[in-house]
Design a protein around this motif. Structure first.
Motif, mmCIF file in Angstrom:
data_model
loop_
_atom_site.group_PDB
_atom_site.id
_atom_site.type_symbol
_atom_site.label_atom_id
_atom_site.label_comp_id
_atom_site.label_asym_id
_atom_site.label_seq_id
_atom_site.Cartn_x
_atom_site.Cartn_y
_atom_site.Cartn_z
ATOM 1 N N TYR A 348 0.825 -1.220 0.000
ATOM 2 C CA TYR A 348 0.000 0.000 0.000
ATOM 3 C C TYR A 348 0.858 1.269 0.000
ATOM 4 C CZ TYR A 348 -3.411 -3.569 1.079
ATOM 5 O OH TYR A 348 -4.171 -4.691 1.032
ATOM 6 N N ASP A 372 4.888 3.926 6.260
ATOM 7 C CA ASP A 372 5.044 4.078 4.806
ATOM 8 C C ASP A 372 4.495 5.428 4.387
ATOM 9 O OD1 ASP A 372 2.152 3.875 3.819
ATOM 10 O OD2 ASP A 372 2.310 2.061 5.033
ATOM 11 N N ILE A 375 -0.742 5.130 0.249
ATOM 12 C CA ILE A 375 -2.103 5.656 0.058
ATOM 13 C C ILE A 375 -2.841 5.984 1.369
ATOM 14 C CG2 ILE A 375 -2.614 4.752 -2.231
ATOM 15 C CD1 ILE A 375 -3.745 2.280 -0.979
ATOM 16 N N GLY A 376 -2.393 5.386 2.470
ATOM 17 C CA GLY A 376 -3.018 5.691 3.759
ATOM 18 C C GLY A 376 -4.465 5.203 3.849
ATOM 19 N N MET A 377 -5.101 5.523 4.969
ATOM 20 C CA MET A 377 -6.487 5.064 5.174
ATOM 21 C C MET A 377 -7.297 6.174 5.825
ATOM 22 S SD MET A 377 -5.700 1.373 6.842
ATOM 23 C CE MET A 377 -4.128 1.768 7.515
ATOM 24 N N TYR A 390 -11.611 -8.113 6.353
ATOM 25 C CA TYR A 390 -11.938 -6.702 6.079
ATOM 26 C C TYR A 390 -10.911 -6.115 5.111
ATOM 27 C CZ TYR A 390 -13.500 -1.941 6.699
ATOM 28 O OH TYR A 390 -13.993 -0.688 6.463
ATOM 29 N N ARG A 391 -11.424 -5.664 3.977
ATOM 30 C CA ARG A 391 -10.568 -4.970 3.016
ATOM 31 C C ARG A 391 -11.199 -3.629 2.725
ATOM 32 N NH1 ARG A 391 -10.076 -9.894 -1.038
ATOM 33 N NH2 ARG A 391 -12.171 -10.007 -0.234
ATOM 34 N N ILE A 392 -10.377 -2.622 2.633
ATOM 35 C CA ILE A 392 -10.959 -1.289 2.445
ATOM 36 C C ILE A 392 -11.563 -1.178 1.044
ATOM 37 C CG2 ILE A 392 -10.415 1.171 2.277
ATOM 38 C CD1 ILE A 392 -8.490 0.742 4.585
ATOM 39 N N ASN A 402 -4.778 -10.854 -1.787
ATOM 40 C CA ASN A 402 -4.957 -10.662 -0.340
ATOM 41 C C ASN A 402 -6.435 -10.725 -0.012
ATOM 42 O OD1 ASN A 402 -2.298 -10.260 -0.407
ATOM 43 N ND2 ASN A 402 -2.321 -8.269 0.603
ATOM 44 N N VAL A 403 -6.750 -11.396 1.102
ATOM 45 C CA VAL A 403 -8.176 -11.555 1.402
ATOM 46 C C VAL A 403 -8.597 -10.802 2.661
ATOM 47 C CG1 VAL A 403 -8.470 -13.729 0.209
ATOM 48 C CG2 VAL A 403 -7.711 -13.729 2.576
ATOM 49 N N LEU A 405 -7.013 -11.046 5.743
ATOM 50 C CA LEU A 405 -6.799 -11.790 6.999
ATOM 51 C C LEU A 405 -5.511 -11.348 7.705
ATOM 52 C CD1 LEU A 405 -7.775 -15.439 6.015
ATOM 53 C CD2 LEU A 405 -8.962 -13.943 7.606
ATOM 54 N N GLY A 406 -4.616 -10.710 6.932
ATOM 55 C CA GLY A 406 -3.282 -10.375 7.456
ATOM 56 C C GLY A 406 -3.307 -9.649 8.793
ATOM 57 N N LEU A 407 -4.005 -8.513 8.855
ATOM 58 C CA LEU A 407 -3.969 -7.717 10.075
ATOM 59 C C LEU A 407 -4.693 -8.396 11.234
ATOM 60 C CD1 LEU A 407 -4.275 -4.023 8.865
ATOM 61 C CD2 LEU A 407 -2.279 -5.228 9.721
ATOM 62 N N SER A 408 -5.707 -9.252 10.915
ATOM 63 C CA SER A 408 -6.373 -9.952 12.026
ATOM 64 C C SER A 408 -5.390 -10.923 12.674
ATOM 65 C CB SER A 408 -7.650 -10.647 11.558
ATOM 66 O OG SER A 408 -7.350 -11.797 10.831
HETATM 67 P P1 ADP Z 1 -4.966 -7.645 3.118
HETATM 68 O O1 ADP Z 1 -4.640 -9.064 3.168
HETATM 69 O O2 ADP Z 1 -6.049 -7.277 2.199
HETATM 70 O O3 ADP Z 1 -3.763 -6.744 3.037
HETATM 71 P P2 ADP Z 1 -4.986 -6.854 5.865
HETATM 72 O O4 ADP Z 1 -5.731 -7.435 6.984
HETATM 73 O O5 ADP Z 1 -3.517 -6.992 5.880
HETATM 74 O O6 ADP Z 1 -5.613 -7.418 4.549
HETATM 75 O O7 ADP Z 1 -5.361 -5.344 5.801
HETATM 76 C C1 ADP Z 1 -6.711 -4.931 5.775
HETATM 77 C C2 ADP Z 1 -6.898 -3.666 4.951
HETATM 78 O O8 ADP Z 1 -6.202 -2.590 5.568
HETATM 79 C C3 ADP Z 1 -6.303 -3.777 3.564
HETATM 80 O O9 ADP Z 1 -7.314 -4.181 2.666
HETATM 81 C C4 ADP Z 1 -5.803 -2.396 3.246
HETATM 82 O O10 ADP Z 1 -6.761 -1.676 2.510
HETATM 83 C C5 ADP Z 1 -5.620 -1.742 4.598
HETATM 84 N N1 ADP Z 1 -4.178 -1.566 4.925
HETATM 85 C C6 ADP Z 1 -3.404 -2.417 5.605
HETATM 86 N N2 ADP Z 1 -2.140 -1.942 5.734
HETATM 87 C C7 ADP Z 1 -2.138 -0.739 5.108
HETATM 88 C C8 ADP Z 1 -1.134 0.271 4.874
HETATM 89 N N3 ADP Z 1 0.116 0.140 5.335
HETATM 90 N N4 ADP Z 1 -1.499 1.366 4.192
HETATM 91 C C9 ADP Z 1 -2.755 1.535 3.728
HETATM 92 N N5 ADP Z 1 -3.744 0.620 3.925
HETATM 93 C C10 ADP Z 1 -3.445 -0.497 4.584
#
Ligand code: ADP
Length: 442
Positions: A348, A372, A375-377, A390-392, A402-403, A405-408
């Protein structure tokens, strides 16, 4: 009903015992008072030497019939109740109870000396029949009103108890409704109150709410997981159909197989993730192999591994890593966490931008920060990105592998190591993730 029965029986028992004791004591007191009055009146007559007067006595003195007898026991003067004969044997200074013609009496005799030495007897007689008439009436009244009293006590008691137990009926009703229709939206809703039943009902409501949320989450999870599995499956199906019907050359078939292979890789990684998630949910002691880890080395190593990926987007990874920071945890999980965060920062991050990875110690806390300039959130997403799937916005993820699950996982791994993680972000400017852990053992 049972409670009513018990307490009615208990009430009756207490009522009967207390009334019995009261009646008995009242009788006893009355008896003693009457006996004293009899003795006093006889003694009065004897002391005052009112024998002559006694001759003139035509009416009882204080309900006591006074009569005088000579030494031989012959009636001299005074009055006697009609029912009593004159020949009741004389007995000095004792109260006797005699029964004659269906009536009962107290009789008391006293000896008196006349001036010339001759003896005389003074006798007092008191009717006891009238004495206990009041008590007998009371007893009858009590015995007759007892059934009425029982019914009254039972009805009122039942009413009170039913009112008191109504909330419990509510609880049972709600529990049954939930049990029958598995409808977890039902609540007991007793409202505010501090007694045990209100506390119980509120605890149940709280539990139902938690259960409902858990079920919803579960449902959502299954729906999301199926959805994620369906996409690669339909791609594979289309590729197969194309391969069978349309592919004319070996090269075209190989291209098909390559696409199918990439979808299979995606699916197996997803299935792997799903399996890990069930392990996370079931097993509270998921972190099993904790060991002393040099966190500083681990972070540096992962950064080096990720440089290649960063290069693809011409992103430069800058590091500021304090050396020899040790931490107690499970190596594979911690590596996965760091990797996920750096991968996200690259994915991102903006083309030709930067990623900063810092590790330092503040007191006893080790902090890992990954920033980083991508694009930010938006603010509204920040507390949701930790949720599963959850994906933005899918368009932000062009590779589509990516589905969400990473951040969870990251959040869960940090929690399992008693740490904390937070995020700050601004759309178009970039994001910063900070994880903090206690140094050393636990
Ligand atoms: P994914 O597997 O889709 O990356 P994550 O659980 O890792 O899922 O992240 C969830 C959502 O958070 C992503 O879909 C992304 O839009 C947003 N996100 C995560 N990390 C960043 C980041 N460093 N900058 C901007 N958006 C992010």
């Amino acid at each position: 009903m049972k409670v009513t029965l018990w307490f009615t029986l208990f009430m009756m028992l207490i009522l009967t015992i207390t009334s019995g004791i009261l009646l008995f004591t009242a009788n006893r007191v009355k008896q003693l008072t009457i006996q004293n009055r009899l003795i006093e009146t006889v003694t009065d007559v004897e002391k005052a030497k009112k024998f002559e007067m006694a001759e003139k006595i035509a009416l009882p003195i204080e309900d006591v019939y006074i009569s005088i007898y000579d030494e031989e026991g012959n009636f001299v003067s005074g009055i006697l109740p009609q029912e009593i004969s004159q020949r009741i044997p004389l007995q000095e200074d004792t109260i006797r109870e005699i029964h004659e013609k269906g009536k009962s009496w107290y009789v008391y005799d006293e000896i008196s000396k006349k001036e010339r030495g001759t003896l005389l007897w003074v006798r007092g007689i008191f009717s006891t029949s009238s004495l206990f008439e009041g008590e007998n009436m009371l007893l009858k009244l009590f015995v007759h009103s007892l059934p009425l009293l029982v019914i009254l006590v039972a009805i009122i008691g039942y009413g009170i108890i039913k009112r008191g137990f109504r909330p419990i009926d509510n609880i049972i009703e709600t529990a049954e409704k939930i049990g029958e229709g598995a409808d977890l939206t039902q609540r007991i809703s007793l409202g505010e109150g501090h007694d045990e039943i209100h506390v119980l009902a509120n605890t149940f409501d709280h539990m139902f709410e938690k259960l409902e949320r858990a079920f919803e989450k579960e449902k959502q999870f299954t729906a999301d997981a199926s959805h994620e599995l369906r996409t690669p499956l339909s791609v594979m199906r289309a590729q197969c159909e194309y391969g069978i019907e349309q592919a004319a050359t070996l090269e075209e078939s190989k291209e098909n197989l390559r696409e199918i292979h990439s979808q299979i890789l995606k699916m197996s990684s997803l299935v792997g993730d799903l399996l890990t998630l069930t392990r996370v949910d079931e097993d509270k002691e998921f972190v099993r192999e904790k060991e002393e880890i040099c966190f500083s080395e681990m972070v540096s190593l992962i950064v080096e591994q990720q440089r290649e990926l960063a290069q693809e987007k011409e992103i430069e990874i800058k590091t500021e890593i304090e050396s020899d920071l040790n931490f107690y945890g499970e190596q594979t999980l911690l590596m996965r966490m760091i990797m996920n965060l750096i991968e996200n920062a690259i994915q991102y991050g903006k083309y030709g931008g930067n990623v900063w990875v810092s590790l330092w110690k503040e007191g006893k806390i080790i902090k890992l920060q990954i920033t980083d300039d991508g694009i930010g959130m938006e603010e509204r997403h920040l507390d949701k990105i930790w949720n599963r799937f959850y994906r933005i916005d899918e368009s932000r993820n062009p590779r589509g592998n990516n589905v969400g699950l990473g951040l969870s996982f990251v959040k869960w791994i940090v929690k399992a190591h008693n740490g904390e993680i937070s995020v700050k972000s601004q759309p178009g400017k970039g994001s910063t993730f900070i994880a903090s852990f206690q140094e050393g053992k636990e």
